[in-house]
Enzyme design. Sequence first.
Site, PDB file in Angstrom:
ATOM      1  N   HIS A  14      -7.015 -61.668  15.336  1.00 36.54           N
ATOM      2  CA  HIS A  14      -6.761 -63.099  15.180  1.00 36.54           C
ATOM      3  C   HIS A  14      -7.827 -63.760  14.305  1.00 36.54           C
ATOM      4  CE1 HIS A  14      -6.641 -67.343  16.951  1.00 36.54           C
ATOM      5  NE2 HIS A  14      -5.468 -67.171  16.374  1.00 36.54           N
ATOM      6  N   HIS A  56      -7.878 -72.314   9.061  1.00 28.47           N
ATOM      7  CA  HIS A  56      -6.961 -72.669  10.138  1.00 28.47           C
ATOM      8  C   HIS A  56      -6.702 -74.158  10.266  1.00 28.47           C
ATOM      9  CE1 HIS A  56      -5.884 -73.779  14.297  1.00 28.47           C
ATOM     10  NE2 HIS A  56      -5.119 -72.705  14.231  1.00 28.47           N
TER      11      HIS A  56
END
Length: 264
Positions: A14, A56
Site C-alpha cells: 500500500h 495520495h
Amino acid sequence: MAYPSQVGPLAIAHRGGAGLAPENTLAAFARSTALGIRYLETDVRLTSDGQLACFHDESLDRVTSARGPVRHRTMAQLRRLGVGGEPIVTLTEALEAFPHSRFTVDLKEAAAIEPMARVLAQRSVGERVCVAGAWDGWLSRLRELAPHAHTALGWRSLTTLISCARAGVSAPRWVRTAEFAHVPVSLGRLPVFVDRLVDKAHAHGIRVIVWTVDDPTLMDRLLDAGVDGIITDRPDLLRENYIRRGIWEPMPTLTVEPIPRAAG
C-alpha cells in the site's frame, strides 16, 4: 507480466509500503521490491502542468512542508518539496524504475483519466497496471481509451456487491464490470468486509482484494476466508505470513537508480 497473471493471493504494498518508507516514493517501492513483493499500490494526482504525480492526498498539508492543493503545483515544484526527504515522482517514472513490478493505481480525479490513458497506451505498460479507487463512469471511459488496461470495480458496482453480500442475496449480473473488487476492511468504525462477499464475488468471476491490512491475525482471517489478495502498509509482515502458509511467490530483486532532485 500481465497484472492478473498470478494465481495465488496477491501481496500488494500500500502506497509502496508506507509502513517501511515514505509513502508513494521510489524508496518505498524499492524497499518492497527488495522483499520480493511483485505488486505495488500507489495513487495519482494531476499537477498544474498536466503530469500524474504519485501522491495520495488532495492537499500537500499532511506529508510535506507546504500547504494547498496538489493541482496548484507543477511537477518540478512537487519534486523539490518531497515526502520524508524523498522526491515525489511521476507515475511514468515509477513504472520505468520498476519495469518488472505490477502496479495498482488509485485514480483520484476525473481530470486524470486522459493523462492516465496516455500513460497506459503502450500495451506492455497497460497490461501490468490495474486502475482502482474511482467511479464506474471514470473507469469505463479509461477502458475505452486504454482497452488493454485492467481495472477494479467502480464505487457503484462495489457498493452494490457489498450490499448484496451483507444481505445474503445474489448480486445482479451488471456488477461484473471488472476483474477485481478492492474492498476496505472497514470505513472508520463501520465494518465493510464480510466473509460471504468472497463467494458472491467469485460467482461473478471477480477476485477480492482487501485493504488496508497491517495486523497479522487479521491477515490470517482474511486468507482463511478465501480472499484473493491483501493490500498492506507492512509488506514485510504479509510476506512472513505468506511464507508461513507456503504461498509466497517472490519476484527477483532488482536495483533501482533514484530519481535525482531538481535543482533549486
